[in-house]
Design an enzyme around this catalytic site. Sequence first.
Site, PDB file in Angstrom:
ATOM      1  N   LYS A 248      43.606  35.760  37.950  1.00  0.00           N
ATOM      2  CA  LYS A 248      42.198  35.570  37.614  1.00  0.00           C
ATOM      3  C   LYS A 248      41.893  36.428  36.404  1.00  0.00           C
ATOM      4  O   LYS A 248      41.970  37.657  36.446  1.00  0.00           O
ATOM      5  CB  LYS A 248      41.353  35.991  38.802  1.00  0.00           C
ATOM      6  CG  LYS A 248      39.870  35.973  38.541  1.00  0.00           C
ATOM      7  CD  LYS A 248      39.115  36.125  39.853  1.00  0.00           C
ATOM      8  CE  LYS A 248      37.635  36.222  39.619  1.00  0.00           C
ATOM      9  NZ  LYS A 248      36.894  36.355  40.868  1.00  0.00           N
TER      10      LYS A 248
ATOM     11  N   LYS B  17      42.864  30.871  37.288  1.00  0.00           N
ATOM     12  CA  LYS B  17      41.569  30.520  36.707  1.00  0.00           C
ATOM     13  C   LYS B  17      41.221  31.401  35.531  1.00  0.00           C
ATOM     14  O   LYS B  17      41.658  32.546  35.494  1.00  0.00           O
ATOM     15  CB  LYS B  17      40.481  30.538  37.766  1.00  0.00           C
ATOM     16  CG  LYS B  17      39.914  31.903  38.117  1.00  0.00           C
ATOM     17  CD  LYS B  17      38.860  31.765  39.170  1.00  0.00           C
ATOM     18  CE  LYS B  17      37.766  32.768  38.956  1.00  0.00           C
ATOM     19  NZ  LYS B  17      36.728  32.773  39.906  1.00  0.00           N
TER      20      LYS B  17
HETATM   21  C1  PBG Z   1      33.875  36.125  42.898  1.00  0.00           C
HETATM   22  C2  PBG Z   1      34.125  34.879  42.097  1.00  0.00           C
HETATM   23  C3  PBG Z   1      33.712  34.550  40.795  1.00  0.00           C
HETATM   24  C4  PBG Z   1      34.099  33.219  40.585  1.00  0.00           C
HETATM   25  C5  PBG Z   1      34.750  32.793  41.729  1.00  0.00           C
HETATM   26  N1  PBG Z   1      34.768  33.841  42.646  1.00  0.00           N
HETATM   27  C6  PBG Z   1      32.950  35.339  39.805  1.00  0.00           C
HETATM   28  C7  PBG Z   1      33.545  36.485  39.114  1.00  0.00           C
HETATM   29  O1  PBG Z   1      34.692  36.884  39.343  1.00  0.00           O
HETATM   30  O2  PBG Z   1      32.812  37.064  38.323  1.00  0.00           O
HETATM   31  C8  PBG Z   1      33.828  32.403  39.363  1.00  0.00           C
HETATM   32  C9  PBG Z   1      33.691  30.942  39.602  1.00  0.00           C
HETATM   33  C10 PBG Z   1      33.069  30.164  38.485  1.00  0.00           C
HETATM   34  O3  PBG Z   1      32.764  30.694  37.407  1.00  0.00           O
HETATM   35  O4  PBG Z   1      32.882  28.958  38.689  1.00  0.00           O
HETATM   36  N2  PBG Z   1      34.634  37.229  42.524  1.00  0.00           N
END
Ligand code: PBG
Length: 326
Positions: free
Chosen positions: A193, A246
Site C-alpha cells: 500500500k 494499491k
Molecule cells: C484505511 C484505508 C484507506 C483506503 C483504504 N483503507 C485510506 C488511507 O490509507 O488513507 C483508501 C481507499 C480509497 O482511496 O479508495 N487505512
Amino acid sequence: MEIRTRRLRSSDLLRRMSRETRVSADALVYPMFVREGKGVIEPLPSMEGQTRYSPDTIAAGVGAALEAGVNSFLLFGIPEHKDEAGLGAYSDDGVVQQALRSIKQQFGKSAYLITDVCLCEYTSHGHCGLIVDEDVDNDSTLPLLAKTAVSHAEAGADMVAPSGMMDGTVAAMRAGLDTSGWANVPIMSYSAKYASAFYGPFRDAAGSAPQFGDRKSYQMDYHNSREALKRISIDIMEGADSIIIKPALSCLDIISLARPEVDIPIAAYAVSGEYAMVKAAAAADLINEHAIMCESAIAVFRAGADILITYYAQELARAIKHGDIG
Ligand code: PBG
C-alpha cells in the site's frame, strides 16, 4: 518469401475467441461505507455515485449490487465517536459490526463480506495506529487490530483485510482469529500500500485524514518496487491468504512484478482518487466514462491481478453481462 503475421482483425468473433484476458463479475469486490445513524442513504460528495449507509439501510445497497451481479463487498466504518484508542473499531456494537449482522441476516452466504481492519477511521488523530510520544506505535497497535478482526468475524465477516501497514499485523491477526475459533476466516492483507495522494476522496468520505503528519512512516514510498515484493513475501510468511496492491493503475508494474512471485490471489484496489478522476473527466465531457472504466479494469487483470476492488464494480458487472468486456 514474405512472412506476415496475421493480426486478429478479421472478425469480432475471432477476436473474442482469442482474448488473453478474461474477466468475470465473480472477481469484483465493491467497497461500501457505513456510518452511524438510522435511515441514512446519503451521497458521498467526494465520490460521485457512491453512497454512505447506516447499518439499517446497507442491506438494501448490498441487495442492489447483488442484482447487478456483484457478490463480494469490502466494508468501511465511519463512527460517530472517535478517540485516541479507536475504541469503535473493536466494540461489539461498532458500526461495521452492526452492518455485518444486518447484511448477514438478510443475505447469509450469498453476500461475501470482507472488512477493512484499520484504526484510522476510529482514532481522533486519524492515524492507523496508536500514538505514543507523538509517533505511531507499531507494536501496541497489533493487539487492537487482532481484536478488531475477531470482533468482525464474530459479527459475520467472511474475510478480514488489514490496511494499516503495521509490521506483524498478519501474524497477530492470524493468532487472534485462530485462538478465538475463527481459524477458517482468511486474511486479505493490504501488503503493498503506497503512501498515495489517490486516497484523498476516501479520506474525505471516511473523515480519516491524519490530523498531524502523514502516513509516510508506515505506507510505502512510490519510488520503490522491490520493497513491495518484500512486504508481500513477509505477509505471506505470516499467513496472508491473499494480498492487495494499491492504488491499481499507478501500480500495474507492481502487480506484474508480483505475479510470478506470488502463488496466492492478488487483488488490486482501484482507489477513490482513480474513480474520482474518471468521474470528473466524464462530467467535463472529456472522456467516455464507460470505455475508460472497461479499459482500466482489463489493464489491471492483464497485469496479473485475480481480483479487482473497485467503486465501479456494479457497472463493470453489467458491462460483462452485456459483453462489452469479458
Ligand atoms: C484505511 C484505508 C484507506 C483506503 C483504504 N483503507 C485510506 C488511507 O490509507 O488513507 C483508501 C481507499 C480509497 O482511496 O479508495 N487505512
